[in-house]
Motif scaffolding. Structure first.
Motif, mmCIF file in Angstrom:
data_model
loop_
_atom_site.group_PDB
_atom_site.id
_atom_site.type_symbol
_atom_site.label_atom_id
_atom_site.label_comp_id
_atom_site.label_asym_id
_atom_site.label_seq_id
_atom_site.Cartn_x
_atom_site.Cartn_y
_atom_site.Cartn_z
ATOM 1 N N TYR A 9 -6.121 -5.376 -9.552
ATOM 2 C CA TYR A 9 -5.026 -6.269 -9.808
ATOM 3 C C TYR A 9 -3.637 -6.042 -9.424
ATOM 4 C CZ TYR A 9 -2.792 -9.424 -13.446
ATOM 5 O OH TYR A 9 -2.158 -10.217 -13.933
ATOM 6 N N ILE A 10 -3.505 -4.421 -9.691
ATOM 7 C CA ILE A 10 -2.004 -4.115 -9.396
ATOM 8 C C ILE A 10 -1.845 -4.465 -7.799
ATOM 9 C CG2 ILE A 10 -0.721 -1.787 -9.252
ATOM 10 C CD1 ILE A 10 -1.985 -1.088 -11.854
ATOM 11 N N HIS A 11 -2.868 -4.048 -6.845
ATOM 12 C CA HIS A 11 -2.856 -4.510 -5.698
ATOM 13 C C HIS A 11 -2.483 -5.745 -5.314
ATOM 14 C CE1 HIS A 11 -3.319 -3.560 -1.274
ATOM 15 N NE2 HIS A 11 -4.000 -4.753 -1.433
ATOM 16 N N LEU A 12 -3.295 -6.713 -6.062
ATOM 17 C CA LEU A 12 -2.828 -8.146 -5.910
ATOM 18 C C LEU A 12 -1.323 -8.567 -6.399
ATOM 19 C CD1 LEU A 12 -3.686 -11.201 -5.496
ATOM 20 C CD2 LEU A 12 -4.203 -11.208 -8.117
ATOM 21 N N VAL A 13 -1.106 -7.989 -7.219
ATOM 22 C CA VAL A 13 0.181 -8.296 -7.567
ATOM 23 C C VAL A 13 1.397 -7.701 -6.752
ATOM 24 C CG1 VAL A 13 2.110 -7.942 -9.549
ATOM 25 C CG2 VAL A 13 -0.148 -8.273 -10.160
ATOM 26 N N HIS A 14 1.061 -6.375 -6.139
ATOM 27 C CA HIS A 14 1.952 -6.016 -5.219
ATOM 28 C C HIS A 14 2.032 -6.687 -3.979
ATOM 29 C CE1 HIS A 14 2.496 -2.290 -2.430
ATOM 30 N NE2 HIS A 14 2.935 -3.162 -1.656
ATOM 31 N N HIS A 15 0.898 -7.399 -3.368
ATOM 32 C CA HIS A 15 0.923 -8.352 -2.321
ATOM 33 C C HIS A 15 1.648 -9.528 -2.759
ATOM 34 C CE1 HIS A 15 -0.644 -10.611 0.967
ATOM 35 N NE2 HIS A 15 -1.171 -11.428 0.110
ATOM 36 N N LEU A 16 1.332 -9.972 -3.591
ATOM 37 C CA LEU A 16 2.266 -11.239 -4.026
ATOM 38 C C LEU A 16 3.785 -11.049 -4.359
ATOM 39 C CD1 LEU A 16 -0.227 -12.903 -6.849
ATOM 40 C CD2 LEU A 16 0.046 -13.716 -4.304
ATOM 41 N N ILE A 17 4.113 -9.773 -4.668
ATOM 42 C CA ILE A 17 5.337 -9.627 -4.675
ATOM 43 C C ILE A 17 6.018 -9.550 -3.123
ATOM 44 C CG2 ILE A 17 7.075 -7.523 -5.042
ATOM 45 C CD1 ILE A 17 5.678 -7.115 -7.564
ATOM 46 N N GLU A 18 5.310 -8.861 -2.247
ATOM 47 C CA GLU A 18 5.445 -9.028 -0.635
ATOM 48 C C GLU A 18 5.864 -10.090 -0.453
ATOM 49 O OE1 GLU A 18 2.746 -6.517 1.041
ATOM 50 O OE2 GLU A 18 3.412 -4.664 0.628
ATOM 51 N N GLU A 19 4.897 -11.237 -0.780
ATOM 52 C CA GLU A 19 5.035 -12.574 -0.269
ATOM 53 C C GLU A 19 6.191 -13.229 -0.928
ATOM 54 O OE1 GLU A 19 3.026 -14.459 1.752
ATOM 55 O OE2 GLU A 19 2.030 -12.448 2.131
#
Length: 94
Positions: A9-19
């Motif tokens: 979940y944290i990795h997903l949020v990290h990826h979305l922040i990069e977007e």
């Protein structure tokens, strides 16, 4: 298993922040976008964003400077547009 799902979940949020960063969003805009479009609580986005800032201090300093410079360029363009629009409207039909 809980730890791996939390990490994912944290990795997903990290990826979305990069977007969000690719779309030149600031932290508040990113929190709002992820809340609205991905149902991620703003506190989660904020926490992950702050951790990314700690781990990538130089990047975020440069990113904030770049956003500020773009913002001032946008302000100048908008002001020029306003002046031209006012000038054209005061001339009336030709």
């Amino acid at each position: 298993m809980e730890d791996s799902s939390s990490a994912a979940y944290i990795h997903l949020v990290h990826h979305l922040i990069e977007e969000c960063i690719l779309f030149n969003m600031n932290q508040e805009e990113c929190m709002e976008a992820l809340s609205k479009h991905a149902n991620i609580e703003p506190v989660i986005t904020s926490t992950v964003w702050k951790e990314l800032e700690k781990q990538n201090k130089e990047f975020f300093e440069a990113y904030l400077r770049s956003r500020a410079e773009r913002g001032s360029e946008t302000d100048v363009r908008q002001e020029i547009h306003n002046i031209v629009s006012q000038s054209n409207s005061s001339k009336g039909p030709v």
